[in-house]
Structure formats: structure tokens, C-alpha cells
Design an enzyme around this catalytic site. Structure first.
Site, PDB file in Angstrom:
ATOM      1  N   GLU A  99      -4.763  -6.089  -9.011  1.00 32.22           N
ATOM      2  CA  GLU A  99      -3.262  -5.966  -8.166  1.00 32.22           C
ATOM      3  C   GLU A  99      -2.623  -7.754  -7.679  1.00 32.22           C
ATOM      4  O   GLU A  99      -1.516  -8.209  -7.470  1.00 32.22           O
ATOM      5  CB  GLU A  99      -3.026  -5.853  -6.745  1.00 32.22           C
ATOM      6  CG  GLU A  99      -2.730  -4.035  -7.188  1.00 32.22           C
ATOM      7  CD  GLU A  99      -1.873  -2.922  -6.188  1.00 32.22           C
ATOM      8  OE1 GLU A  99      -1.509  -3.395  -5.523  1.00 32.22           O
ATOM      9  OE2 GLU A  99      -1.889  -1.921  -7.016  1.00 32.22           O
ATOM     10  N   THR A 195      -5.604  -4.981   2.026  1.00 33.63           N
ATOM     11  CA  THR A 195      -5.197  -4.572   0.345  1.00 33.63           C
ATOM     12  C   THR A 195      -4.377  -6.400   0.338  1.00 33.63           C
ATOM     13  O   THR A 195      -4.643  -6.624  -0.983  1.00 33.63           O
ATOM     14  CB  THR A 195      -4.521  -3.322  -0.214  1.00 33.63           C
ATOM     15  OG1 THR A 195      -2.708  -3.302   0.289  1.00 33.63           O
ATOM     16  CG2 THR A 195      -5.168  -2.653  -0.342  1.00 33.63           C
ATOM     17  N   GLY A 211      -2.508   2.242   6.268  1.00 34.95           N
ATOM     18  CA  GLY A 211      -2.975   3.138   6.847  1.00 34.95           C
ATOM     19  C   GLY A 211      -2.442   3.709   7.847  1.00 34.95           C
ATOM     20  O   GLY A 211      -3.067   5.024   8.321  1.00 34.95           O
ATOM     21  N   GLU A 213      -0.461   6.117   6.230  1.00 33.40           N
ATOM     22  CA  GLU A 213      -0.068   7.673   5.654  1.00 33.40           C
ATOM     23  C   GLU A 213      -1.110   8.570   6.789  1.00 33.40           C
ATOM     24  O   GLU A 213      -1.131   9.317   6.718  1.00 33.40           O
ATOM     25  CB  GLU A 213      -0.693   7.931   3.987  1.00 33.40           C
ATOM     26  CG  GLU A 213       0.171   7.520   3.733  1.00 33.40           C
ATOM     27  CD  GLU A 213       1.225   6.257   3.629  1.00 33.40           C
ATOM     28  OE1 GLU A 213       0.584   5.058   3.430  1.00 33.40           O
ATOM     29  OE2 GLU A 213       2.366   6.144   3.629  1.00 33.40           O
ATOM     30  N   ASN A 290       6.324   2.074   7.040  1.00 37.20           N
ATOM     31  CA  ASN A 290       6.846   4.042   7.774  1.00 37.20           C
ATOM     32  C   ASN A 290       5.847   3.598   8.566  1.00 37.20           C
ATOM     33  O   ASN A 290       5.027   3.369   8.668  1.00 37.20           O
ATOM     34  CB  ASN A 290       6.046   4.673   6.256  1.00 37.20           C
ATOM     35  CG  ASN A 290       5.068   4.677   5.626  1.00 37.20           C
ATOM     36  OD1 ASN A 290       3.998   3.359   4.777  1.00 37.20           O
ATOM     37  ND2 ASN A 290       4.363   5.549   5.651  1.00 37.20           N
ATOM     38  N   ASP A 335       9.221   7.272   4.443  1.00 41.22           N
ATOM     39  CA  ASP A 335       8.440   6.515   3.856  1.00 41.22           C
ATOM     40  C   ASP A 335       8.619   5.431   3.260  1.00 41.22           C
ATOM     41  O   ASP A 335       8.373   4.955   2.024  1.00 41.22           O
ATOM     42  CB  ASP A 335       7.229   7.133   2.923  1.00 41.22           C
ATOM     43  CG  ASP A 335       5.637   5.895   2.219  1.00 41.22           C
ATOM     44  OD1 ASP A 335       5.601   5.572   3.121  1.00 41.22           O
ATOM     45  OD2 ASP A 335       4.745   6.004   1.510  1.00 41.22           O
ATOM     46  N   LYS A 362      11.899  -0.081  -0.294  1.00 37.16           N
ATOM     47  CA  LYS A 362      11.342   1.166  -0.867  1.00 37.16           C
ATOM     48  C   LYS A 362      13.372   2.009  -0.551  1.00 37.16           C
ATOM     49  O   LYS A 362      13.347   2.544  -1.457  1.00 37.16           O
ATOM     50  CB  LYS A 362      10.517   1.863  -0.187  1.00 37.16           C
ATOM     51  CG  LYS A 362       9.287   1.791  -0.991  1.00 37.16           C
ATOM     52  CD  LYS A 362       8.092   2.243  -0.070  1.00 37.16           C
ATOM     53  CE  LYS A 362       7.296   2.719  -0.185  1.00 37.16           C
ATOM     54  NZ  LYS A 362       5.959   3.598   0.262  1.00 37.16           N
ATOM     55  N   MET A 681     -16.280   8.839  -4.044  1.00 38.54           N
ATOM     56  CA  MET A 681     -16.538  10.091  -3.208  1.00 38.54           C
ATOM     57  C   MET A 681     -17.100   9.958  -2.240  1.00 38.54           C
ATOM     58  O   MET A 681     -18.298   9.996  -1.642  1.00 38.54           O
ATOM     59  CB  MET A 681     -17.093  10.766  -4.493  1.00 38.54           C
ATOM     60  CG  MET A 681     -16.450  12.406  -3.489  1.00 38.54           C
ATOM     61  SD  MET A 681     -14.971  13.560  -3.583  1.00 38.54           S
ATOM     62  CE  MET A 681     -15.479  14.444  -2.890  1.00 38.54           C
TER      63      MET A 681
HETATM   64 CA    CA Z   1       3.371   4.247   3.231  1.00 36.97          CA
END
Ligand code: CA
Length: 718
Positions: A99, A195, A211, A213, A290, A335, A362, A681
Site C-alpha cells: 500500500e 499501518t 485497532g 475493530e 470508528n 465502521d 467511508k 498464524m
Molecule cells: Ca474500522
């Protein structure tokens, strides 16, 4: 050779002082001077503030503090763009989303790949100069909602700054790539990630985090560029009022919250992407994300605006002091972040010059604010929306449609939690007066959850709507697919009207770059890098990039030659979650820097990539209730990376093809005990009980049988 002394900030300052004081009189005349390479990344306040007058460089994330992503370079233009060809490419050697916007200063390109790895390249040739891997633990990916991505670096006085996925901020020597300092900007025990690209204002490095979420309390931090010491921190949501407030802004914000949000993960409101700066007003603008959980009914029972969620906030960059805010989505419940790209521009509105701030967050509305005080000047929807009828310009508030808060029954929304526009940068061209938005047109269903329990360390959305992101029957899924669209949208911010659009085959396309050559550049989900005329959207040139593109392009000039460069490599939230679409469209990840100039004829090596999942599921032995329980647990713990309905975007293994479906012990070793931790993982034994692990496996076996049938009948192909 470059001298180490010159690379230090003090050396640069001394050199400048000496030159200003005229202490060079014994040196030869400029024309006869020996060629001295400038110190790398010798970027200071004067240079950054005047970046628009230095078109050959791209010195900060959005090129200038106004973040317009407009370049005055025009050698590549509507007449010449047909001769654009590949000058060089550089393999980034990671296999997750790419990105970053590269920076180019004084002949050197600084860029990042997945996992926050930094590369310095010769911008003429792509020759690597150095590489720095901050060594992010791969299982930190469990806290990254939207892939192990990184959007780039900042440079300042001989240093390169990067935010690592695990929350560290690092300062590297721009000449050597050696670590000067690093600092943990977050509590490493909490599910914060970084990020976004840092920005630097007068020696302070600014970095936020993500973070929300999972459950964190959002903030932006400022760090001394020389030492890494924290100078200030601005929280975006209030903490527990009983502990007192950090400042008057938090006391004000707390009046707009109900319940005990600080016990549900901290309220959210992360500052994970957009920043812009007006040096004249000395205002730093940040976009706030959000809430945690998404569902306001759970987060703040009884409502309230929940400041500063989904807001644009103006701060003093020296102190972090609050100046003003504008909230795009009061009491957000979907969100609907306002972390999307912020652009500053001067527009003539109703015959008057206005200093404006523009954002397409958004929620689907395009906002034009007066950036001096945050007054709303206009707002109109730039894509189809179903949650509100309009924004009342007098009150500055959206007028919501009844039922949009899904309190009593599920509500199908446009746009979705991915937004009408996500992180992919837009751009503004002052010549055409248009903003080029990589727009998304994706629906989502939101519903009250059957039950909600806050679980530290995993996603806490508080809505079951995402379960219906793709319906259960194959016929319904196939019917849903055409509803997922994406386009390049040229938007006139003065009239709040669309000027032109280009519909894309896929939804999740690249950010945009616009230039004085009357061009707009954008990469697409289906792997094309395309140039359009900026005034009319005429398609003029394209290049097959062999991979989905989500990053924006940038441009620079060296020795009279203009280059256009972009990082390619498919990934991000859509790529992980909407696996069904990715598999249907066969989108591989090939992570590279591609750089173009006129007359170049470079070729890429052929890519052989087949998106096949080999199904070999064992017989289903679990009962329906167990499968149902596995489904719910999968959505909470696994879906964010392994995809809706257990269909992976193939950046991460498709669990339906896992041999471990035959082996509960082996499955537990991976799922609960972290046997594949090194591959990314994480061990989920803290979340998933042995019974739940069995149930998840039963659910994936069910989906594997279904996938096998679909593969036989070819239903997943369009
Ligand atoms: Ca979000």
C-alpha cells in the site's frame, strides 16, 4: 562519498548556517565546484513547506503538506503518455498487501513493503542501496484488521521514519539504513497496530495507530525526531471519567458518551491514516476512526455523538492542543471512519476564495470544510447511499433514514463498512478543479447480534450484519456479486457533482495520482496500471502489472527525465475478507515497485499463478448445532484473515483445502497452540476452547464440501 557528519541534522543545520553567513568565500565559484552529493534525505521545515516549488521530489506521503497528490511535472502528458514504458522494477519479496507511496528525495527512493520493511533504492535504476526489516513478529497479524500492510515512510534531516505493524516507531539513518532509535508508541499488550505513514512537522514525528475493530483507545502521538522521546499525545476518545480527563477536549467529549465504553475495549477512534498540515494557519488535521464496538447501542447505550469518533480534528502540531473538530457521522454505528484521505486546497466558492479541507470518508458524503474553523461549506453524496437522505448544512449533521441503526431489524446499507472510499488516496488537480476518488460501491447488512460479549484480543464488532456480507445459498451469493462495484470518480468539489467516471471490473482498486500533464494515474484490482486524461477521463495508456494494485502512483524527476512509479501487490481488507470475489477474479499478489519513463521498453518476467484450492474434506460427523457454533466462532476469530464463508483471498491459506481437516490434534496444534506462528498464524488458545476448535473445524469441513461441489459445477466462475 557522503560524509556521516553531513547526514546528521546538526551537520545540515551547520552547513546551512555557514552558507547563510557567507563563510564559503574561500571556496571556488559554484560553476567550478567539485560535484558533491547532497546528504541523503536532507529535508527540513523550509523544504517541506515549499515542497510545491520542488516538483522533482516527492518528500512526504501526499507530496506536500496539503496532501493533494498533484505533481506540477508535465513531460509525461496527454500527448506523450503513449510512449511511457517500464524503466525498472524491484521485487519487494513479501506476499501480503502493498500500500505504500514511495518518497523520492535527491535521487533516492524510500519505500516499504508488507511487514513494515523499508527499502532505499537508486531512483534512476532501482538498484537497492539498503534494506531494513524491523522484525515484526508474524503472529502480530492477528491484530491487523486489514492485512500486514504499510503505507510508507517520512524523512527529515537525514533520517527515515517508519511505523511498524507492532506499534513501534523507528528512525533509520537515511544513508545507511542503520537504526538510530526505536520507541514503542503503544502498549504492546493491547491490539494496536500501525499501518499508516508518519508525517514530520518541525522536528516532531507524528504517528497514529489502528485497532478499533478489536478494542483500543485511539490517539495520535508526536515524537522528537532526534531522540524518539514522546512530546505529546492526543486521545481521540475519553477514558473512564472517574480517572479524570487529560484535557478540556476530553471533558467535552465525555459528555457525548453513555455507558461504560472504556470497559468495552476503550471506545476506538483510531487515527490510522489521514493527516494534513497548513503551515500558514499552523493547524494539523487528523482523521478519526470508528467506535469499538461498531454497534453504538452496545458501545454507548442510549446514543450520543461519541466525540471524536468519525471526526476531522484540528490540532496545534507543537503541543497537540485541540482547536476544532467536525464530526462526519455522529454516534457512528457502521465502521464509518473519517480516517480517509484529507486534502487541503484553495477554492473559489460563490465568488470568494476559501481555504478548504476536503474529505470523502467511508459514509459516502464528500465534505468541503472551511479549514480555519471547521465550518461545513457543503456536503453531498459521491456514491449511492441508503443510510441518510442528506447532510443538513445548517447543523452540519446527516439526516438518517429510519431503521439505519438496525435496532429492531437488519438493515442493508450502502456503503458498507469498507466505505464509499477507503484508505486508497484520492488526488486533487488544481488545473481541472477535480478530485479523483477511488470509489467503492459495496453493500453490507447490519443486524443486532444474537449475543454480545466483549472478548479482549479479537474482533468486537457488536453486529451480526457482517455475517450476511455474503448470503448462505450459492444462488444468492451469485446474485450479490454484481452489487459489488468500484470506479474511478472525478468529482467537482465546487458544484458537488460528478464530472466523469470509469467503471472498473473489480471493486478494490488503487489510489490516484494527478499531474500538470492533464493526467490521472490509477492501478486496478484486475492488474492494470492506467493513465486517463484528467479533464475527460479518456483512457490513454495502460500497462499489465500482473497483480492486483491498491497503492497509488507517485512521480519525480531526475536529470530532466520524469518518472512515474507505483508499488503493486494485491492485498488489504477486501482481499482478505471477500475471498469469493478474489478467487472468482483470479487476482495474484506479485509485490514489486514498477517505475516508468518515456521511451523505456522494460518487460516483466512471466507469472504463473493458478488460484486453485484442492478439496479433500473428511466426512462430516458433527451435528448442526456444532456447525452453527463453529460458524459463529469462525466469524469472530478467523474470518478477518481467512475470509467470509471460509473462502480465502489466497494471500492466506484457504482452510477448506487444509489437510488438517482430517486431524483434530494437528488442527488444535495450529489453531490453539501456534504451531504455524512463524508463518503468521497466531496461537488462539486464549480465545478458542478445545470444543470451539472442534466446532470451527466442523464448520470449515461443511464449507469444504460445499466448495468441492461448487468447483465441480463451476459455479464460482462468472
Ligand atoms: Ca474500522
Amino acid at each position: 562519498m557522503r560524509t556521516a557528519e553531513l547526514a546528521t541534522p546538526m551537520g545540515v543545520v551547520l552547513a546551512m548556517l555557514l552558507s547563510m553567513l557567507g563563510c564559503e568565500s574561500d571556496r571556488p565559484e559554484p560553476a567550478e565546484r567539485p560535484a558533491v552529493e547532497p546528504a541523503p534525505a536532507a529535508v527540513d521545515a523550509a523544504r517541506l513547506t515549499a515542497a510545491d516549488g520542488e516538483p522533482g521530489s516527492w518528500m512526504s506521503y501526499g507530496r506536500t503538506y496539503s496532501e493533494q497528490r498533484y505533481s506540477p511535472l508535465e513531460q509525461i502528458n496527454t500527448e506523450t503518455v503513449g510512449e511511457l514504458g517500464l524503466a525498472w522494477s524491484f521485487d519487494l519479496e513479501t506476499e501480503r498487501g502493498i500500500e505504500a507511496t514511495s518518497l523520492v528525495v535527491d535521487g533516492v527512493m524510500y519505500t516499504t513493503s508488507a511487514w513494515s520493511i523499508v527499502h532505499a533504492l537508486d531512483a534512476r535504476t532501482g538498484e537497492p542501496l539498503w534494506r531494513y526489516d524491523p522484525g515484526v513478529a508474524k503472529d502480530k497479524a492477528r491484530h491487523a484488521c486489514c492485512d500486514a500492510v504499510n503505507r510508507g515512510v517520512a524523512v527529515w534531516q537525514g533520517q527515515v521514519f517508519v511505523g511498524a505493524l507492532d506499534g513501534r516507531l523507528l528512525a533509520l539513518d537515511a544513508a545507511t539504513g542503520k537504526l538510530n532509535w526505536e520507541v514503542a508508541t503503544v502498549d504492546p499488550a493491547l491490539p494496536y497496530t500501525i499501518t499508516g505513514a508518519p508525517r514530520v512537522i518541525r522536528g516532531k514525528v507524528l504517528i497514529g495507530n489502528g485497532g478499533a475493530e478489536f478494542g483500543v483507545r485511539g490517539f495520535l502521538g508526536a515524537y522528537d525526531a532526534n531522540t524518539g522521546e514522546r512530546v505529546w499525545r492526543f486521545y481521540t476518545v475519553p477514558g473512564n471519567p472517574e480517572l479524570g480527563f487529560e484535557n478540556a477536549a476530553m471533558a467535552m467529549a465525555a459528555k457525548t458518551w453513555n455507558g461504560k465504553w472504556w470497559e468495552l475495549g476503550g471506545g476506538g477512534g483510531t487515527v490510522w491514516d489521514a493527516m494534513a498540515y497548513d503551515p500558514e494557519l499552523d493547524l494539523l488535521y487528523i482523521g478519526v476512526g470508528n467506535g469499538t464496538p461498531w454497534n453504538q447501542e452496545i458501545r454507548s447505550p442510549g446514543g450520543g455523538d461519541n466525540l471524536f469518533l468519525s471526526s476531522i480534528v484540528a490540532l496545534r502540531p507543537d503541543t497537540g492542543e485541540y482547536v476544532w473538530h467536525y464530526q462526519t457521522t455522529p454516534g457512528e454505528s457502521w465502521d464509518y471512519t473519517a480516517t480517509q484521505h484529507i486534502i487541503l486546497a484553495d477554492l473559489e466558492l460563490d465568488g470568494k476564495p476559501r481555504q478548504v479541507l476536503m474529505q470523502a470518508p467511508k459514509n459516502g458524503f464528500f465534505y468541503v470544510l472551511d479549514r480555519r474553523d471547521g465550518t461545513l461549506l457543503s456536503a453531498d453524496n459521491y456514491i449511492n447511499i441508503t443510510w441518510a437522505t442528506h447532510v443538513d448544512v445548517k447543523t452540519g449533521r446527516p439526516v438518517e433514514v429510519p431503521g439505519a441503526r438496525y435496532k429492531d431489524s437488519p438493515f442493508l446499507m450502502f456503503p458498507s463498512y469498507l466505505g464509499g472510499h477507503n484508505w486508497h488516496p484520492m488526488s486533487y488537480n488544481p488545473d481541472t478543479g477535480l478530485v479523483y476518488i477511488p470509489a467503492l460501491d459495496i453493500p453490507a447488512n447490519y443486524a443486532q447480534p444474537e449475543k454480545f460479549r466483549y472478548r479482549p484480543g479479537i474482533t468486537n464488532l457488536g453486529t451480526d450484519g457482517i455475517l450476511a456480507g455474503l448470503p448462505d445459498s450459492q444462488a444468492e451469493r451469485d446474485a450479490m456479486r454484481p452489487l459489488v462495484a468500484g470506479r474511478l470518480l472525478a468529482w467537482n468539489p465546487k458544484t458537488q457533482k460528478e464530472a466523469w467516471r470509469v467503471e472498473h471490473k473489480g471493486s478494490w482498486n488503487g489510489g490516484t495520482l494527478t499531474t500538470a500533464g492533464n493526467l490521472v494515474f490509477q492501478g486496478t484490482a484486475d492488474g492494470r496500471f492506467v493513465a486517463y486524461s484528467a479533464d475527460e477521463g479518456k483512457r490513454l495508456w495502460d500497462f499489465p502489472a500482473q497483480t492486483g494494485i491498491v497503492a497509488p502512483a507517485m512521480t519525480y524527476e531526475i536529470d530532466g527525465e520524469q518518472y512515474v512509479s507505483l508499488n503493486v501487490g494485491w492485498g488489504g481488507a477486501f482481499a482478505l475478507v471477500f475471498g469469493e470475489f478474489v478467487q472468482a477474479e483470479s487476482i495474484p499478489n506479485v509485490s514489486r515497485v514498477l517505475t516508468f519513463k518515456l521511451g523505456a521498453t522494460g518487460q516483466l518476467p512471466a507469472v504463473d499463478w493458478q488460484p486453485t484450492v484442492s478439496f479433500d474434506p473428511p466426512p462430516q460427523t458433527a451435528d448442526d448445532e456444532t456447525i452453527r457454533e463453529g460458524f459463529a466462532e469462525y466469524q469472530d476469530v478467523c474470518m478477518g484473515c481467512h475470509g467470509l464463508n471460509a473462502v480465502s483471498g489466497l494471500l492466506i491459506p484457504d482452510l477448506r483445502g487444509s489437510a488438517l481437516l482430517h486431524d483434530q490434534t494437528g488442527w488444535d496444534a495450529v489453531v490453539r497452540n501456534g504451531a504455524l506462528r512463524e508463518n503468521g498464524m497466531a496461537a488462539f488458545g486464549d480465545q478458542v476452547s478445545p470444543e470451539q476448535s472442534r466446532a470451527i473445524r466442523a464448520y470449515v469441513i461443511q464449507q469444504a464440501w460445499r466448495g468441492l461441489e461448487v468447483q465441480k459445477t463451476g459455479l464460482t466462475r462468472r
